[in-house]
Write an enzyme that holds these catalytic residues in place. Structure first.
Site, PDB file in Angstrom:
ATOM      1  N   ASP A 263      -7.015  -0.631  -1.113  1.00 44.49           N
ATOM      2  CA  ASP A 263      -7.309  -0.118  -2.456  1.00 44.49           C
ATOM      3  C   ASP A 263      -7.672  -1.328  -3.324  1.00 44.49           C
ATOM      4  O   ASP A 263      -7.517  -2.489  -2.916  1.00 44.49           O
ATOM      5  CB  ASP A 263      -6.136   0.674  -3.030  1.00 44.49           C
ATOM      6  CG  ASP A 263      -6.613   1.613  -4.148  1.00 44.49           C
ATOM      7  OD1 ASP A 263      -7.757   1.464  -4.618  1.00 44.49           O
ATOM      8  OD2 ASP A 263      -5.838   2.497  -4.560  1.00 44.49           O
TER       9      ASP A 263
HETATM   10  C1  BGC Z   1      -7.842   3.723  -7.037  1.00 44.06           C
HETATM   11  C2  BGC Z   1      -8.617   4.361  -5.896  1.00 44.06           C
HETATM   12  C3  BGC Z   1     -10.086   4.238  -6.156  1.00 44.06           C
HETATM   13  C4  BGC Z   1     -10.426   2.785  -6.350  1.00 44.06           C
HETATM   14  C5  BGC Z   1     -11.898   2.523  -6.574  1.00 44.06           C
HETATM   15  C6  BGC Z   1      -8.325   2.333  -7.353  1.00 44.06           C
HETATM   16  O1  BGC Z   1      -7.759   1.818  -8.495  1.00 44.06           O
HETATM   17  O2  BGC Z   1      -6.477   3.721  -6.725  1.00 44.06           O
HETATM   18  O3  BGC Z   1      -8.246   5.697  -5.753  1.00 44.06           O
HETATM   19  O4  BGC Z   1     -10.804   4.828  -5.111  1.00 44.06           O
HETATM   20  O5  BGC Z   1      -9.722   2.286  -7.462  1.00 44.06           O
HETATM   21  O6  BGC Z   1     -12.320   2.963  -7.790  1.00 44.06           O
END
Ligand code: BGC
Length: 735
Positions: A263
């Site tokens: 993530d």
């Molecule tokens: C979130 C994810 C997301 C990613 C990209 C993160 O902060 O937890 O769910 O896909 O950002 O935007």
């Protein structure tokens, strides 16, 4: 490209190039073509990292994507195309209900169609991968990201996970209408302590295995191309450095061969999490845990080369990860067509086309849950009534939910517009009544402070009161701000904001015929709303057709059919509350004189509205509920049949739910578990039969010795309209 050609390509690539493929750079860092912006430099990316990158995130619009792709491919020594990824959570421009609302349809096939529609619009606009679905099990309404999940049930989530992945990916991810799915957040991100985002997760191994992991497993079985790690710890080891879950479980046990991405900045956060001292240690831990791609930090880009050169990290690991990324590009067909067919298509013809709008409407109608309808105040009569529609959502276009980055207000039908299309012979009035947010508690969204227009509170209230006084019925349109939920949208007070509570109180003093429609990203504490309303509808964030769907449901143009995918707690003190709790040694009997039971002194144990609950404008009678036999064996299944009759005078859809309780086990068993559900639509007087097969397979769980299997004994099969149904039959499982 054939596999041997891919292998040849890999062999030919320099170490820097291979490491580059493991790096995703945020789209905002790319100014025009391959030029780095100031923030990229500040984050520690170099010009070279940029040219070598394997993927980028959140670049939208085909022209921009094409320009960047062309520039990158010209610079990349082997002209390897970039992967364009984005968080398309509930629709690209044709925005449909948030995932939690989709869960309430109990209709995974519909969610699959929505995903296919979303893939079509995304792919025509140049995207290759969507960071969806989020299949995290959720039990705590304080956590803002419950809006991105399909709810509190393991089986329901697994059904949705499969359908959504199949919808995104279609028959072949190389096809023009497909995008690759990325299931997230592995694992157990939905269980942060206290509902506070990014917080520690503490779950027993059995709870993880039986309740939290199955939906990710279903997603892997459905062929998800990508998996994203979660921010949280699992057994006190952060997911992005957790080799046991990332390698042994995900890859070895479940056979996942796709790309595992961290993530956002989660590899870097191994440092703040106190697991690693610095970037090189973090990169070593993550790459050894099998994390192929570093999302939006230069940890891999800046450390891996040195780590390979000094022998800390084996180059084989880099090759493995790089190959998985090249294979994904290859399956998407990017080596032949780096635009994934998007340059031959006119995205405008697909985006917001009639068919897509119709599907958004259907989904919104099916996902809205009628929680309460006293004295059958709903549906509203189309003639002869004066109705006042009051509240900050009476004429509001922000019905999309927080993730809908491409939603345009002009695409959205407000409740007012929806009402005006239907209620031509009624006198209808509209009033905002109050501001949406409490001035005292500023709200910060993804892009800074959420500002509301400056309004005269007393003037708004007076206007609303005047209209309410005159009206036969008042429909209140209230709710949370979209930025109250989603990432980092945790709340400890899950009531609607204060100005709206004050408005409802004032209106209730002048008119008692109140219907309340709520817009929200989580189950709320609605005790006050419930007390003052004869009918309550949970509309969630329903998307661009939301206003029309609400209007059609209020006037009975169509009947509500949603059922809660997540319990509405009685109040926040009861959270987490979920239907599949465990039996205790001191189960509450209902007799409050006995103090020593598992209960609260000041509130009920039961949620205000349980999982599975949902009303419609007719009534269904369950008769002839029978089992085809009373014994299940390893080779004999039994069938539960129930006759369902529509005994009201309007057509309606019932969601028949099957729950099973295992009466005794080597470990404590939940009071019941959803094992099946079926929607049946019946005309007045019509009767239909719903059947469920019960087999040994569905009775398995992680037993005392940690093996996963069923145990012989007695079971109850409950069948009914929600998780509180008492209608049940007994059967036995024998060896
Ligand atoms: C979130 C994810 C997301 C990613 C990209 C993160 O902060 O937890 O769910 O896909 O950002 O935007």
């Amino acid at each position: 490209m054939k596999r041997d050609e891919l292998q040849k390509l890999l062999k030919d690539m320099s170490l820097e190039e291979k490491i580059g493929q493991l790096v995703q750079i945020p789209g905002f860092m790319i100014e025009k073509g391959a030029v780095l912006t100031g923030p990229a430099m500040e984050m520690g990316f170099t010009e070279e990292d940029l040219f070598n990158a394997g993927a980028t995130l959140s670049v939208f619009g085909f022209d921009r994507i094409k320009e960047i792709q062309d520039d990158f491919m010209a610079h990349q020594p082997h002209h390897i195309p970039l992967l364009f990824m984005g968080d398309i959570i509930n629709g690209y421009r044709s925005v449909f209900p948030i995932p939690l609302a989709q869960g309430c349809t109990f209709d995974p096939a519909l969610a699959g169609q929505l995903a296919a529609m979303s893939a079509k619009e995304s792919s025509a606009s140049g995207l290759h991968v969507t960071f969806s679905p989020m299949v995290d099990l959720v039990r705590d309404a304080r956590w803002g990201r419950v809006m991105e999940s399909t709810g509190e049930d393991t089986y329901l989530n697994s059904c949705f996970a499969k359908a959504v992945i199949e919808g995104y990916q279609g028959k072949d991810v190389a096809d023009a209408d497909s995008v690759a799915a990325c299931v997230k957040h592995f694992a157990a991100y939905g269980a942060p302590e206290g509902g506070r985002d990014y917080n520690t997760v503490e779950l027993s191994e059995r709870t993880l295995l039986d309740d939290y992991l199955p939906s990710y497993h279903a997603a892997v079985d459905a062929g998800t191309e990508m998996v994203m790690t979660s921010f949280n710890t699992i057994n006190r080891i952060p997911a992005s450095g957790n080799a046991f879950y990332m390698k042994d479980v995900l890859r070895k046990q479940w056979g996942f061969n796709g790309v595992l991405i961290s993530d956002w900045a989660a590899i870097n956060e191994l440092i703040t999490n106190g697991i690693c001292r610095e970037k090189e240690e973090a990169a070593t831990l993550a790459i050894n845990a099998g994390v192929d791609m570093d999302m939006c930090t230069p940890v891999y880009a800046s450390s891996l080369k040195k780590l390979v050169e000094d022998g800390t990290v084996s180059e084989d690991l880099i090759d493995e990860s790089c190959m998985r990324i090249l294979e994904l590009k290859n399956r998407l067909g990017l080596f032949e067509d780096p635009y994934h067919h998007a340059d031959n298509r006119n995205a405008d013809e697909v985006i917001l086309c009639r068919e897509h709008r119709e599907l958004c409407l259907k989904a919104a109608e099916e996902s809205i849950v009628l929680l309460k309808n006293r004295k059958e105040i709903l549906p509203l009569a189309k003639e002869g009534l004066e109705i006042a529609f009051i509240g900050p959502y009476a004429d509001n276009k922000r019905l999309h939910g927080v993730w809908s980055m491409l939603a345009e207000e002009e695409d959205t039908v407000t409740v007012r517009q929806g009402i005006e299309e239907i209620a031509q012979n009624n006198t209808v009035t509209f009033a905002k009544g109050c501001r949406l947010l409490d001035k005292k508690y500023p709200l910060y969204g993804f892009r800074g402070r959420v500002e509301e227009e400056d309004v005269d509170d007393e003037e708004l209230l007076l206007d609303a009161m005047t209209k309410a006084k005159r009206a036969d019925v008042v429909v209140m349109l209230l709710g949370e701000h979209p930025c109250h939920s989603g990432e980092a949208g945790s709340r400890a007070d899950i009531r609607i904001p204060k100005p709206q509570r004050r408005l409802l109180k004032a209106i209730a003093k002048v008119n008692s015929n109140i219907v309340t429609v709520l817009f929200h990203g989580r189950p709320l504490d609605i005790r006050g709303v419930d007390r003052r309303s004869k009918a309550v509808m949970a509309a969630w964030f329903p998307g661009i057709e939301g206003g029309r769907a609400v209007a059609r449901l209020l006037y009975g143009e169509t009947a509500p059919s949603g059922h809660l995918a997540m319990s509405f707690p009685y109040c926040v003190g009861q959270v987490p509350v979920h239907y599949d709790s465990f039996t205790t040694g001191r189960q509450y009997t209902g007799n409050d004189e006995n103090r020593f039971q598992s209960k609260y002194l000041d509130i009920p144990n039961k949620p205000l509205y349980p999982f599975g609950h949902g009303l419609t404008y007719t009534t269904f009678d369950y008769t002839d509920v029978e089992l085809s036999g009373d014994t299940v064996t390893p080779t004999t299944d039994i069938t539960l049949n129930a006759k369902i009759k529509n005994i009201g005078n309007r057509a309606g859809t019932e969601t028949v739910q099957l729950y099973i309780r295992d009466l005794y086990g080597s470990v404590v068993r939940p009071v019941r578990k959803l094992k099946g559900f079926k929607r049946i639509t019946l005309n007045p007087g019509e009767e239909g039969t719903v059947s469920f097969v019960i087999n040994r397979e569905m009775l398995r769980f992680t037993r005392a010795d940690m093996t996963f299997d069923a145990e012989p004994g007695d079971f109850y099969a409950y069948v009914g309209t929600n998780s509180a149904t008492e209608r049940h039959l007994k059967f036995t499982l024998t060896e």
